[in-house]
Scaffold this motif. Structure first.
Motif, PDB file in Angstrom:
ATOM      1  N   TRP A 145       0.846  -1.191   0.000  1.00  0.00           N
ATOM      2  CA  TRP A 145       0.000   0.000   0.000  1.00  0.00           C
ATOM      3  C   TRP A 145       0.882   1.242   0.000  1.00  0.00           C
ATOM      4  O   TRP A 145       1.900   1.300   0.698  1.00  0.00           O
ATOM      5  CB  TRP A 145      -0.913   0.018   1.221  1.00  0.00           C
ATOM      6  N   LEU A 146       0.488   2.250  -0.768  1.00  0.00           N
ATOM      7  CA  LEU A 146       1.263   3.484  -0.850  1.00  0.00           C
ATOM      8  C   LEU A 146       1.115   4.304   0.425  1.00  0.00           C
ATOM      9  O   LEU A 146       0.015   4.476   0.947  1.00  0.00           O
ATOM     10  CB  LEU A 146       0.802   4.315  -2.056  1.00  0.00           C
ATOM     11  N   LYS A 147       2.254   4.832   0.893  1.00  0.00           N
ATOM     12  CA  LYS A 147       2.242   5.698   2.064  1.00  0.00           C
ATOM     13  C   LYS A 147       2.126   7.173   1.684  1.00  0.00           C
ATOM     14  O   LYS A 147       1.963   8.023   2.553  1.00  0.00           O
ATOM     15  CB  LYS A 147       3.518   5.493   2.882  1.00  0.00           C
ATOM     16  N   LYS A 148       2.241   7.464   0.395  1.00  0.00           N
ATOM     17  CA  LYS A 148       2.170   8.855  -0.050  1.00  0.00           C
ATOM     18  C   LYS A 148       1.674   8.891  -1.495  1.00  0.00           C
ATOM     19  O   LYS A 148       1.568   7.859  -2.169  1.00  0.00           O
ATOM     20  CB  LYS A 148       3.544   9.515   0.038  1.00  0.00           C
ATOM     21  N   GLU A 149       1.374  10.064  -1.968  1.00  0.00           N
ATOM     22  CA  GLU A 149       0.976  10.239  -3.370  1.00  0.00           C
ATOM     23  C   GLU A 149       2.217  10.184  -4.261  1.00  0.00           C
ATOM     24  O   GLU A 149       3.261  10.737  -3.918  1.00  0.00           O
ATOM     25  CB  GLU A 149       0.258  11.586  -3.535  1.00  0.00           C
ATOM     26  N   ASP A 181       8.288   4.191  -0.399  1.00  0.00           N
ATOM     27  CA  ASP A 181       6.965   4.658  -0.826  1.00  0.00           C
ATOM     28  C   ASP A 181       5.829   3.794  -0.277  1.00  0.00           C
ATOM     29  O   ASP A 181       4.674   4.237  -0.264  1.00  0.00           O
ATOM     30  CB  ASP A 181       6.853   4.659  -2.362  1.00  0.00           C
ATOM     31  N   SER A 233      -2.756   7.981  -5.606  1.00  0.00           N
ATOM     32  CA  SER A 233      -2.955   8.675  -4.338  1.00  0.00           C
ATOM     33  C   SER A 233      -2.477   7.823  -3.171  1.00  0.00           C
ATOM     34  O   SER A 233      -2.211   6.628  -3.313  1.00  0.00           O
ATOM     35  CB  SER A 233      -4.431   9.034  -4.161  1.00  0.00           C
ATOM     36  N   LYS A 234      -2.389   8.441  -2.021  1.00  0.00           N
ATOM     37  CA  LYS A 234      -1.985   7.760  -0.790  1.00  0.00           C
ATOM     38  C   LYS A 234      -2.984   6.658  -0.437  1.00  0.00           C
ATOM     39  O   LYS A 234      -4.177   6.769  -0.729  1.00  0.00           O
ATOM     40  CB  LYS A 234      -1.885   8.778   0.335  1.00  0.00           C
ATOM     41  N   SER A 235      -2.487   5.575   0.174  1.00  0.00           N
ATOM     42  CA  SER A 235      -3.297   4.424   0.611  1.00  0.00           C
ATOM     43  C   SER A 235      -3.877   3.634  -0.559  1.00  0.00           C
ATOM     44  O   SER A 235      -4.886   2.939  -0.405  1.00  0.00           O
ATOM     45  CB  SER A 235      -4.427   4.877   1.541  1.00  0.00           C
TER      46      SER A 235
END
Length: 272
Positions: free
Chosen positions: A51-55, A66, A101-103
């Motif tokens: 899962w992304l922690k940031k955009e 990331d 996007s984040k998350s």
């Protein structure tokens, strides 16, 4: 009277005893489902997801910092569209194929590797064009080149008459025509493709050529095209802050006192 009291006490003790027996018999029935539920919970298969922690932006390089790892149960994974455990190779120089996007839950089709079609378009800067330069592996100076590295391109100039027999001042002038001149400095490499040539003989591997995809302006393309026609191009790794003059040299820098004396003896020519 005493008999009634004794009978009442006996009945009470019997009731208490039966209650205790009933409780001991029913207790395993209530604990067993709890233990079984705990065992099932520990045996549930969980799947790794990223899962992304940031955009992140389109064309940005994928980095370990990331993302974060989350383990989902099979039911939760299926609800998010995951059917197998996911893996990401952070050493492949992959980039994001779109803005995310984040998350956001990462899938493999969201990442583009250098071997995939469309990679060049993702990493190419605005108002730049890709230019493929094929050079022998031995002309790559300063270590192996890789995607995203910055290099300098220099031209090794050799006189056309280098193989002819010249003497005296003519030979000296010819020697001084040999030199190295910078062509382009601090150029970004978009992609590196190593061309391996193999033989059918016992020696399988031979010398390799390297295809380097450079990020250039239109003017730089024109300059490099001319340089390829009149000189040999070498690729040097950019290593810091320096000027074009630091990459320029000729025979006079190597042999500053280079001179030739011609001695004539009858029909012979002797060079000392």
């Amino acid at each position: 009277m005493k008999s009634k009291l004794i009978l009442s006490l006996a009945v009470g003790l019997i009731i208490i005893g039966l209650y205790g027996i009933a409780g001991s018999l029913s207790r395993p029935d209530t604990i067993a489902p709890l233990i079984e539920a705990q065992e099932q919970d520990t045996l549930v298969e969980k799947r790794k997801t990223w899962w992304l922690k940031k955009e992140v932006a389109r064309g940005e390089t994928v980095k370990r910092s990331d993302v974060e790892i989350r383990y989902l149960t099979e039911t939760e994974a299926n609800q998010n569209g995951v059917d197998t455990e996911m893996a990401i190779n952070f050493t492949s120089d992959a980039v994001y194929g779109q803005k995310l996007s984040k998350s956001t839950l990462l899938f493999s089709d969201m990442l583009v590797s250098p071997q995939d079609q469309g990679y060049i378009d993702l990493v190419l800067a605005p108002n730049r064009v890709p230019y493929v330069l094929r050079v022998p592996a031995e002309t790559v100076v300063g270590g192996a080149v890789r995607n995203g590295m910055y290099v300098d391109l220099v031209a090794l100039t050799l006189p056309q008459s280098l193989m002819t027999i010249e003497v005296g001042a003519a030979a000296a002038r010819t020697a001084r025509m040999i030199g190295v001149n910078p062509v382009l400095l601090h150029i970004k490499i978009l992609k590196v493709v190593e061309q391996v040539l193999t033989n059918t003989s016992e020696l399988e591997t031979t010398s390799t050529d390297v295809d380097i995809v450079l990020e250039l302006t239109r003017k730089q393309v024109a300059k490099l095209t001319v340089a390829k026609r009149i000189a040999e191009i070498e690729v040097h790794k950019s290593i810091g802050d320096y000027t074009a003059g630091d990459l320029k040299a000729d025979a006079g820098d190597v042999l500053p006192d280079f001179k030739s004396v011609t001695e004539m003896r009858a029909d012979d020519v002797v060079i000392k």
